[in-house]
Design a protein around this motif. Structure first.
Motif, PDB file in Angstrom:
ATOM      1  N   ARG A   1       0.839  -1.201   0.000  1.00  0.00           N
ATOM      2  CA  ARG A   1       0.000   0.000   0.000  1.00  0.00           C
ATOM      3  C   ARG A   1       0.870   1.246   0.000  1.00  0.00           C
ATOM      4  O   ARG A   1       2.073   1.182   0.221  1.00  0.00           O
ATOM      5  N   GLY A   2       0.259   2.381  -0.207  1.00  0.00           N
ATOM      6  CA  GLY A   2       0.991   3.635  -0.240  1.00  0.00           C
ATOM      7  C   GLY A   2       1.545   4.004   1.121  1.00  0.00           C
ATOM      8  O   GLY A   2       0.994   3.637   2.157  1.00  0.00           O
ATOM      9  N   ILE A   3       2.636   4.770   1.128  1.00  0.00           N
ATOM     10  CA  ILE A   3       3.273   5.153   2.379  1.00  0.00           C
ATOM     11  C   ILE A   3       3.393   6.663   2.455  1.00  0.00           C
ATOM     12  O   ILE A   3       3.483   7.369   1.445  1.00  0.00           O
ATOM     13  N   GLU A   4       3.393   7.189   3.706  1.00  0.00           N
ATOM     14  CA  GLU A   4       3.483   8.624   3.928  1.00  0.00           C
ATOM     15  C   GLU A   4       4.734   9.004   4.705  1.00  0.00           C
ATOM     16  O   GLU A   4       4.977  10.179   4.963  1.00  0.00           O
ATOM     17  N   ALA A   5       5.510   8.007   5.117  1.00  0.00           N
ATOM     18  CA  ALA A   5       6.749   8.275   5.846  1.00  0.00           C
ATOM     19  C   ALA A   5       7.799   7.286   5.365  1.00  0.00           C
ATOM     20  O   ALA A   5       7.510   6.362   4.601  1.00  0.00           O
ATOM     21  N   GLU A   6       9.015   7.479   5.810  1.00  0.00           N
ATOM     22  CA  GLU A   6      10.100   6.585   5.402  1.00  0.00           C
ATOM     23  C   GLU A   6       9.985   5.254   6.148  1.00  0.00           C
ATOM     24  O   GLU A   6      10.022   5.229   7.377  1.00  0.00           O
ATOM     25  N   PRO A   7       9.846   4.141   5.456  1.00  0.00           N
ATOM     26  CA  PRO A   7       9.750   2.853   6.142  1.00  0.00           C
ATOM     27  C   PRO A   7      11.109   2.399   6.661  1.00  0.00           C
ATOM     28  O   PRO A   7      12.157   2.876   6.208  1.00  0.00           O
ATOM     29  N   TYR A   8      11.077   1.460   7.617  1.00  0.00           N
ATOM     30  CA  TYR A   8      12.312   0.863   8.108  1.00  0.00           C
ATOM     31  C   TYR A   8      12.777  -0.218   7.135  1.00  0.00           C
ATOM     32  O   TYR A   8      11.974  -0.998   6.615  1.00  0.00           O
ATOM     33  N   ALA A   9      14.076  -0.288   6.930  1.00  0.00           N
ATOM     34  CA  ALA A   9      14.619  -1.309   6.037  1.00  0.00           C
ATOM     35  C   ALA A   9      14.488  -2.696   6.645  1.00  0.00           C
ATOM     36  O   ALA A   9      14.273  -3.684   5.943  1.00  0.00           O
ATOM     37  N   ASP A  10      14.605  -2.758   7.970  1.00  0.00           N
ATOM     38  CA  ASP A  10      14.496  -4.040   8.660  1.00  0.00           C
ATOM     39  C   ASP A  10      14.253  -3.775  10.137  1.00  0.00           C
ATOM     40  O   ASP A  10      14.233  -2.613  10.592  1.00  0.00           O
ATOM     41  N   ALA A  11      14.070  -4.860  10.893  1.00  0.00           N
ATOM     42  CA  ALA A  11      13.773  -4.728  12.319  1.00  0.00           C
ATOM     43  C   ALA A  11      14.963  -4.160  13.084  1.00  0.00           C
ATOM     44  O   ALA A  11      14.781  -3.484  14.106  1.00  0.00           O
ATOM     45  N   GLU A  12      16.186  -4.419  12.592  1.00  0.00           N
ATOM     46  CA  GLU A  12      17.363  -3.890  13.263  1.00  0.00           C
ATOM     47  C   GLU A  12      17.355  -2.360  13.253  1.00  0.00           C
ATOM     48  O   GLU A  12      17.796  -1.708  14.210  1.00  0.00           O
TER      49      GLU A  12
ATOM     50  N   ALA B   1      11.254  -7.298  22.296  1.00  0.00           N
ATOM     51  CA  ALA B   1      10.270  -7.840  21.360  1.00  0.00           C
ATOM     52  C   ALA B   1      10.729  -7.638  19.915  1.00  0.00           C
ATOM     53  O   ALA B   1      10.621  -8.550  19.085  1.00  0.00           O
ATOM     54  N   VAL B   2      11.255  -6.450  19.606  1.00  0.00           N
ATOM     55  CA  VAL B   2      11.722  -6.187  18.248  1.00  0.00           C
ATOM     56  C   VAL B   2      12.867  -7.129  17.890  1.00  0.00           C
ATOM     57  O   VAL B   2      12.941  -7.668  16.780  1.00  0.00           O
ATOM     58  N   ASP B   3      13.752  -7.353  18.841  1.00  0.00           N
ATOM     59  CA  ASP B   3      14.887  -8.238  18.594  1.00  0.00           C
ATOM     60  C   ASP B   3      14.440  -9.685  18.435  1.00  0.00           C
ATOM     61  O   ASP B   3      14.997 -10.435  17.625  1.00  0.00           O
ATOM     62  N   CYS B   4      13.425 -10.077  19.184  1.00  0.00           N
ATOM     63  CA  CYS B   4      12.982 -11.472  19.206  1.00  0.00           C
ATOM     64  C   CYS B   4      11.998 -11.793  18.081  1.00  0.00           C
ATOM     65  O   CYS B   4      12.088 -12.847  17.447  1.00  0.00           O
ATOM     66  N   PHE B   5      11.071 -10.895  17.826  1.00  0.00           N
ATOM     67  CA  PHE B   5      10.001 -11.159  16.867  1.00  0.00           C
ATOM     68  C   PHE B   5      10.229 -10.507  15.501  1.00  0.00           C
ATOM     69  O   PHE B   5       9.578 -10.897  14.522  1.00  0.00           O
ATOM     70  N   GLY B   6      11.106  -9.501  15.448  1.00  0.00           N
ATOM     71  CA  GLY B   6      11.393  -8.847  14.179  1.00  0.00           C
ATOM     72  C   GLY B   6      10.146  -8.333  13.485  1.00  0.00           C
ATOM     73  O   GLY B   6       9.199  -7.853  14.130  1.00  0.00           O
ATOM     74  N   PHE B   7      10.119  -8.422  12.174  1.00  0.00           N
ATOM     75  CA  PHE B   7       8.933  -8.074  11.394  1.00  0.00           C
ATOM     76  C   PHE B   7       8.174  -9.337  10.967  1.00  0.00           C
ATOM     77  O   PHE B   7       7.215  -9.251  10.215  1.00  0.00           O
ATOM     78  N   HIS B   8       8.630 -10.513  11.453  1.00  0.00           N
ATOM     79  CA  HIS B   8       8.048 -11.781  11.002  1.00  0.00           C
ATOM     80  C   HIS B   8       7.227 -12.472  12.079  1.00  0.00           C
ATOM     81  O   HIS B   8       6.450 -13.368  11.780  1.00  0.00           O
TER      82      HIS B   8
END
Length: 957
Positions: free
Chosen positions: A390-401, A433-440
């Motif tokens: 979908r369309g975005i209005e801000a800069e997305p994160y490249a990854d969970a790191e 949580a970010v370190d453990c679950f990431g974006f997946h």
């Protein structure tokens, strides 16, 4: 179910609950003290029973209530006093009920079992809190006890930190269908549990108590009016959604808390042990060694409904759940961190990050942390929208790191400016949580049968080189051909060549996995598991298919772990040889090296049990681990074992703590994955506190098995020899009954609910691998589940009695005293017998004999049930002698009371199930009634009884 209800007299769950493991020391207390401790449990069950009884009276009428009470009292009279007249009364009364009336009775007894389970679970929590408050020594299975044992053994904190740095622990949720409850039912049960918990933890006013009881009454009424069973068959995505529920219940909140507790206990957390001091201590954190895994949506072995589209949607659903969690936590943090720049200094990097925020709220201009959190929230939202296309209005994160890096900026700024305590709460858990679950969220495994891989590769090869005839090649020729394919960048597949539906489907799955890697990262689908792995070519075929989609490269790099699953007895015996040859191949060794020099091997408990019986399955698994350790040590490769355990003892179940400690020395070594299946998932992880304890048990047991059980402490050689003899005899006895007795298949299909289980909407996977009555084609889950329903639990004990009898007669120099020493000294043998003790205690030959009467052929019935009865008696006799007990579960009186107290509520369900089976199958005198009864109502009654019996037994699948 009235105010006269006699409660389940259990102090501990004991029915395959890891919360029982945490309170195992209770079994060693004085019985009188235990019974006094049971008083709160009894009060809870009386309360819930009274509310259920009132509901039945109001909703169904006084006559139904009176009938339920009469059946209950009669059943209790039989079990408590051995009153044979009561048993005859029960068996005479139940067949006279109309199907409609019988269904109401089944519902009443089923709901009582569910409510009793809730009360028992709350009792575990109660006793755990009481122990903690009183300062009692930490219980086995607790992190505190494991760390204390480690320190007592001279293991310092630095070594413990190093252990966790290299550890990998993963509970893997699977969709194997033995959970018969609907999510709506589970939600109401959790509401009831929450109300009981509130009453336990708070001093309530009389008005508050009355309000809570009224809320309990509403919840029980809602339960009664909510269908217990699903009317529509589950889809795979329904199973995915159900699995995601446990992240809301437990994992998203409790897993980060567990990490914090471990870090604090080690003194390695950020400011651990410093209380509220705002000093600049070292910023130390353990890596995320415990990650959640899942088969749901990726396991297509025998499940044609798992497709590329399903895998794509599974990944999306996982992604949506974790992004929703991050959004909620960021919003909550924004509400908490209202720190003003006039009141507190901030770091330059936080100031720079705040300057990038476009937060429009004027008051936030002087609240830099809120500005940063608003900026992070915008980027998280943009990341989710980008991944969803979908369309975005801000800069997305490249990854969970990258997301974690921004959160770390907040952490460092707080710590640098005397606000470390603020960094140690929600922010710390979110960073984890970010370190453990990431974006997946969870690591999804792919699984497929080796036969499918073989056919797919054969077709691809035939298309590019007609006449290859891959399927007709011997193993050496196959390996040579596959190794050549792995060394070239050439692809076998082409968009311009037509393929069979199966091949198209397989290629689509792997392509979807590659797309998920590109979008979310390698942890989203890190494993490809090969069911029925028997040869090196089985592993190489998967490597070739992964190369087709770019997940394996021609230079020997793999983005996915290739994991063989050895399932049958023969496969377990051969697994060391197979892996030795695979690791000796330079092409395969390069793939392993690219995965950090680690190779995972999965061992199947279910199919090996169905194939060879409980005793032999356990022994061959144990030997397979020893053989694999030798092979991997010789090749300099680290072994990670994946244990495919089910919920029941017949499928590798039993207390997780004991099971992990019973592994051969060196087999765990900080690396373990374990499947969590069926109703065991809900029993372990639907309550956050119980779920936290179960996660802690996995960590504690892995630590103890890795650091406190050196390999040199191997069992005595004579123990190994004795176990080999016992296994051989048990194998022959089991195979003779199940696979070599003419008519056994007819007996099984007639005397159990196997046919009717297939009608339950409890999973997307078919019950059998093929349309046949052959035991070999039947999946292990319905096999074990069926024996549990008729109260025989045959897969959890059959063959042991004959084996011990033959051993003691042949080895008079050893005898039972020798086996008793094995039981005392060898954790593996002790765990096997302990699990068998529990299974036999939950069996009932009296009830099972009535199921045997469903077999039309009287000679077949007499022969097979007679053999089962004799083996049961022999097994109980020798088990008790070896364990030095007069009766089953003598050494665990709390569990014994729990199981015995359930029998009066289970037996009526079994008897009614039998009557419904007669109606459904048109047998005997019931056949005439069946013609006039609604067939749907009869089948519904059977399905409800399956639910109720499963609830009463708890670990039945």
């Amino acid at each position: 179910m009235s105010c006269k209800v006699t409660p389940v007299d259990a102090a501990t769950d004991g029915l395959e609950r890891a919360s029982h493991e945490v309170a195992r020391e209770v079994a060693h207390e004085e019985i009188q003290d235990e019974m006094l401790d049971d008083l709160p449990l009894k009060a809870d069950i009386r309360l819930l029973g009274r509310l259920l009884g009132d509901t039945v009276r109001v909703q169904e009428g006084e006559d139904v209530f009176d009938l339920v009470e009469r059946i209950r009292q009669t059943s209790i009279r039989f079990h408590r006093a051995g009153d044979e007249a009561a048993r005859r009364d029960l068996e005479a009364l139940l067949p006279r009920l109309s199907p409609e009336r019988a269904v109401e009775i089944i519902r009443a007894f089923s709901y009582f079992s569910h409510l009793a389970n809730i009360a028992e679970d709350q009792h575990h929590i109660r006793r755990g809190r009481e122990a903690a408050i009183s300062g009692a020594p930490p219980a086995p299975g607790s992190l505190a006890r494991s760390l204390a044992l480690a320190h007592a053994a001279g293991i310092d904190t630095a070594r413990l930190i190093g252990f966790f740095g290299g550890a990998r622990i993963s509970p893997v949720l699977t969709a194997h269908p033995t959970e018969v409850r609907r999510k709506s039912t589970m939600n109401r049960e959790m509401e009831i549990a929450g109300l009981l918990d509130r009453g336990e933890r708070m001093a309530l006013t009389p008005q508050e108590k009355a309000e809570d009881e009224e809320a309990l009454r509403r919840a029980v009424l809602t339960l009664w009016q909510t269908p217990l069973l699903r009317r529509i068959k589950l889809t795979v995505l329904d199973e995915v959604a159900n699995g995601l529920s446990y992240y809301d219940y437990t994992f998203l909140d409790q897993l980060p808390r567990l990490y914090c507790a471990i870090e604090d206990a080690l003194g390695a957390g950020e400011g651990a042990g410093e209380g509220t001091r705002d000093t600049d201590g070292p910023d130390v954190s353990l890596p995320s060694f415990l990650r959640m895994g899942s088969w749901i949506g990726g396991d297509r072995d025998g499940n044609p409904f798992v497709t590329a589209d399903v895998l794509r949607e599974t990944v999306r659903l996982h992604r949506s759940r974790i992004f929703a969690h991050y959004a909620a936590e960021l919003a909550a943090l924004g509400g908490e961190l209202s720190l003003a720049s006039r009141q507190v200094a901030i770091s330059p990097e936080l100031e720079a990050l705040a300057a990038r925020s476009d937060d429009p709220v004027p008051s936030h201009r002087e609240e830099p942390y809120r500005l940063v959190l608003s900026h992070i929230a915008s980027r998280v939202k943009a990341t989710r929208r980008q991944l969803d296309g979908r369309g975005i209005e801000a800069e997305p994160y490249a990854d969970a790191e990258a997301l974690r890096a921004d959160l770390d900026v907040i952490h460092r700024s707080l710590c640098a400016n005397r606000s470390r305590v603020l960094a140690q709460g929600r922010l710390r858990r979110l960073r984890r949580a970010v370190d453990c679950f990431g974006f997946h969220l969870a690591c999804v495994d792919l699984r497929q049968n080796s036969d499918v891989h073989e056919r797919t590769v054969a077709e691809l090869l035939e298309k590019v080189a007609p006449g290859t005839a891959y399927a007709s090649l011997d193993e050496n020729a196959r390996v040579d051909l596959l190794v050549r394919e792995l060394s070239t960048a050439r692809l076998l597949s082409s968009p311009f060549v037509p393929y069979s539906e199966e091949t198209r489907s397989e290629l689509a799955i792997f392509r979807e996995a590659a797309a998920a890697h590109r979008a979310v990262g390698p942890l989203v689908i890190p494993n490809a598991i090969i069911s029925k792995a028997e040869s090196v070519s089985d592993l190489l075929e998967v490597a070739v298919l992964l190369k087709e989609v770019g997940l394996v490269s021609a230079d020997g790099t793999s983005a996915v772990n290739i994991i063989p699953l050895f399932e049958t007895i023969d496969d377990l015996k051969a697994c060391g040889t197979v892996m030795d040859r695979a690791l000796s191949l330079p092409a395969y060794a390069r793939l392993v090296a690219s995965r950090g020099g680690e190779q995972e091997v999965m061992l199947g408990y279910s199919d090996s049990n169905k194939d060879g019986g409980f005793v032999t399955s356990g022994w061959e698994l144990y030997k397979a681990e020893i053989g694999l350790l030798d092979v991997f040590r010789a090749h300099g490769v680290r072994l990670r074992l994946f244990h495919g355990r089910g919920g029941s003892v017949g499928r590798g179940g039993g207390p997780s703590y004991d099971a992990i400690l019973a592994q051969p020395g060196g087999a765990v070594n900080g690396q373990i994955r374990i499947t969590e299946q069926g109703e065991i998932i809900s029993s372990k992880y639907s309550h956050p506190e119980v779920g936290r304890r179960n996660l802690e048990i996995l960590v504690a047991a892995t630590l103890e098995a890795s650091l406190l059980q050196p390999e040199e402490n191997a069992p005595r050689p004579e123990f190994l020899s004795a176990m080999e003899e016992i296994s051989d005899e048990a194998y022959r006895a089991y195979r003779h009954l199940v696979y070599e007795t003419e008519g056994f298949e007819d007996y099984f299909w007639s005397s159990t609910v196997i046919s009717e289980i297939a009608t339950l909407n409890i999973g997307s996977r078919p019950a059998s691998r093929a349309k046949t009555r052959a035991i070999t084609a039947l999946r292990a889950i319905p096999w074990v589940f069926s024996w549990a329903q008729c109260r025989l639990m045959l897969p959890g004990w059959y063959g042991f009695g004959t084996a011990v009898e033959a051993f003691t007669q042949r080895r008079t120099d050893y005898g039972l005293a020798f086996l008793a020493a094995m039981y005392r000294e060898w954790p593996f043998f002790r765990t096997q017998l302990s699990n068998m003790d529990m299974v036999l205690a939950k069996s009932s030959l009296a009830v099972a004999s009535r199921y045997a009467e469903l077999v039309p052929d009287p000679h077949l019935r007499a022969e097979i049930f007679g053999r089962i009865r004799a083996e049961h008696a022999l097994t109980v006799k020798h088990l008790n002698a070896i364990m030095d007990q007069v009766r089953l579960l003598e050494g665990n009186p709390a569990l014994d009371r729990s199981i015995r107290a359930r029998f009066p509520y289970l037996d009526p369900l079994n008897h009614l199930q039998i009557e419904f089976l007669k109606l459904h199958r048109g047998q005997g005198a019931a056949a005439d009634v069946a013609e006039d009864a609604a067939r749907e109502e009869i089948l519904h009654g059977i399905q409800l009884s399956i639910n109720g019996i499963s609830a009463g037994l708890r670990n039945s699948g």
